[in-house]
Design a protein around this motif. Structure first.
Motif, PDB file in Angstrom:
ATOM      1  N   PRO A 104       0.827  -1.206   0.000  1.00 42.14           N
ATOM      2  CA  PRO A 104       0.000   0.000   0.000  1.00 42.14           C
ATOM      3  C   PRO A 104       0.860   1.255   0.000  1.00 42.14           C
ATOM      4  N   PHE A 105       0.217   2.380  -0.324  1.00 41.84           N
ATOM      5  CA  PHE A 105       0.900   3.668  -0.214  1.00 41.84           C
ATOM      6  C   PHE A 105      -0.043   4.661   0.457  1.00 41.84           C
ATOM      7  N   SER A 106       0.521   5.687   1.083  1.00 38.82           N
ATOM      8  CA  SER A 106      -0.273   6.688   1.800  1.00 38.82           C
ATOM      9  C   SER A 106       0.003   8.063   1.233  1.00 38.82           C
ATOM     10  N   MET A 107      -1.050   8.889   1.244  1.00 35.90           N
ATOM     11  CA  MET A 107      -0.928  10.251   0.733  1.00 35.90           C
ATOM     12  C   MET A 107      -2.115  11.065   1.214  1.00 35.90           C
ATOM     13  N   ASN A 108      -1.859  12.240   1.779  1.00 36.81           N
ATOM     14  CA  ASN A 108      -2.914  13.173   2.183  1.00 36.81           C
ATOM     15  C   ASN A 108      -4.029  12.501   2.989  1.00 36.81           C
ATOM     16  N   SER A 109      -3.644  11.695   3.947  1.00 34.04           N
ATOM     17  CA  SER A 109      -4.554  10.963   4.838  1.00 34.04           C
ATOM     18  C   SER A 109      -5.291   9.820   4.151  1.00 34.04           C
ATOM     19  N   PHE A 110      -4.966   9.494   2.918  1.00 34.07           N
ATOM     20  CA  PHE A 110      -5.517   8.326   2.233  1.00 34.07           C
ATOM     21  C   PHE A 110      -4.569   7.151   2.443  1.00 34.07           C
ATOM     22  N   THR A 111      -5.126   5.965   2.575  1.00 32.44           N
ATOM     23  CA  THR A 111      -4.371   4.729   2.514  1.00 32.44           C
ATOM     24  C   THR A 111      -4.841   4.022   1.253  1.00 32.44           C
TER      25      THR A 111
ATOM     26  N   GLY B 142      -6.797  -2.338 -10.231  1.00 30.28           N
ATOM     27  CA  GLY B 142      -7.560  -1.452  -9.362  1.00 30.28           C
ATOM     28  C   GLY B 142      -6.715  -0.781  -8.299  1.00 30.28           C
ATOM     29  N   ILE B 143      -6.965   0.507  -8.095  1.00 27.98           N
ATOM     30  CA  ILE B 143      -6.352   1.283  -7.020  1.00 27.98           C
ATOM     31  C   ILE B 143      -7.501   1.805  -6.164  1.00 27.98           C
ATOM     32  N   THR B 144      -7.493   1.445  -4.880  1.00 25.59           N
ATOM     33  CA  THR B 144      -8.549   1.864  -3.966  1.00 25.59           C
ATOM     34  C   THR B 144      -7.924   2.646  -2.822  1.00 25.59           C
ATOM     35  N   CYS B 145      -8.421   3.852  -2.603  1.00 23.64           N
ATOM     36  CA  CYS B 145      -7.883   4.734  -1.565  1.00 23.64           C
ATOM     37  C   CYS B 145      -8.995   5.112  -0.595  1.00 23.64           C
ATOM     38  N   ASP B 146      -8.755   4.865   0.705  1.00 22.23           N
ATOM     39  CA  ASP B 146      -9.718   5.174   1.752  1.00 22.23           C
ATOM     40  C   ASP B 146      -9.172   6.286   2.636  1.00 22.23           C
ATOM     41  N   ARG B 147     -10.083   7.156   3.081  1.00 22.68           N
ATOM     42  CA  ARG B 147      -9.701   8.246   3.982  1.00 22.68           C
ATOM     43  C   ARG B 147     -10.786   8.412   5.038  1.00 22.68           C
ATOM     44  N   ALA B 148     -10.397   8.338   6.300  1.00 28.05           N
ATOM     45  CA  ALA B 148     -11.331   8.551   7.403  1.00 28.05           C
ATOM     46  C   ALA B 148     -11.235   9.968   7.956  1.00 28.05           C
ATOM     47  N   THR B 149     -10.161  10.684   7.656  1.00 31.80           N
ATOM     48  CA  THR B 149      -9.999  12.058   8.109  1.00 31.80           C
ATOM     49  C   THR B 149     -11.028  12.942   7.417  1.00 31.80           C
ATOM     50  N   PRO B 150     -11.793  13.724   8.167  1.00 38.10           N
ATOM     51  CA  PRO B 150     -12.827  14.560   7.537  1.00 38.10           C
ATOM     52  C   PRO B 150     -12.246  15.520   6.499  1.00 38.10           C
ATOM     53  N   LEU B 151     -13.036  15.757   5.464  1.00 40.75           N
ATOM     54  CA  LEU B 151     -12.712  16.762   4.452  1.00 40.75           C
ATOM     55  C   LEU B 151     -13.712  17.900   4.638  1.00 40.75           C
ATOM     56  N   ALA B 152     -13.206  19.077   4.998  1.00 40.43           N
ATOM     57  CA  ALA B 152     -14.042  20.235   5.314  1.00 40.43           C
ATOM     58  C   ALA B 152     -14.788  20.738   4.077  1.00 40.43           C
TER      59      ALA B 152
END
Length: 189
Positions: free
Chosen positions: A112-119, A126-136
């Motif tokens: 995996p790779f991480s970027m801007n709070s995405f994992t 397929g590339i799947t990126c998840d982010r739990a940090t809120p986006l204002a």
């Protein structure tokens, strides 16, 4: 309490009516059908009331570019996926960006790779990126990755991606693709 599945900015009107109890002015029996006719306090029937609220919710949009109109065979390209919250509130919970690379393209990095709070994880094309940090509201975040272009790809490829989740109630959000097209040339440009 139930989740309100309406897009950001939707107006919700809740209508009610009261009758009976010996009140001589409330002679029309209150039912869901008569309450549905209410347009304001005591109109069109005595005992009517309404409440109007505007839904506030996240509204995620996605754009994608590699900065090129044409790509040469056997080279690499860098894609930037920009996710914007155009809604009135921050996202809640996890939201996901999915990118399906077409035949002729392959992800060039590690997983995996991480970027801007995405994992992000890569599985096949397929590339799947998840982010739990809120986006204002009005905020933009990006995911950038590099792909290699096969020496023998099809004549043109379409790289599709989508975004959904984060408590965005917009209808069909998870099936609305954002498309970026890169035509592949026989010779480097």
């Amino acid at each position: 309490s139930a989740d309100l599945l309406a897009p950001d900015g939707t107006s919700i009107v809740n209508k009610a009516q009261v009758s009976g109890g010996g009140d001589p002015l409330k002679t029309t029996t209150a039912t869901p059908v008569t309450a549905a006719t209410c347009t304001g306090a005591n109109t069109p029937l005595v005992g009517c009331a309404i409440d109007t609220d505007t839904v506030v919710a996240p509204n995620l949009t996605l754009s994608k570019t590699n900065g090129e109109d044409e790509l040469a065979r056997g080279v690499s390209a860098t894609y930037t996926l920009s996710i914007t919250n155009e809604g009135s509130t921050a996202t809640v919970g996890t939201f996901t960006v999915a990118d399906l690379l077409p035949t002729g393209m392959a992800y060039s990095g590690g997983s995996p790779f991480s970027m801007n709070s995405f994992t992000c994880t890569v599985s096949g094309q397929g590339i799947t990126c998840d982010r739990a940090t809120p986006l204002a509201p009005s905020a933009i975040t990006t995911i950038t990755f590099t792909v290699s272009i096969s020496a023998t790809p099809p004549g043109a490829v379409i790289n599709r991606a989508k975004v959904g989740g984060g408590n965005d109630p917009s209808p069909n959000k998870s099936t609305r693709p954002t498309t970026a097209t890169a035509a592949l040339c026989a010779d480097p440009v």
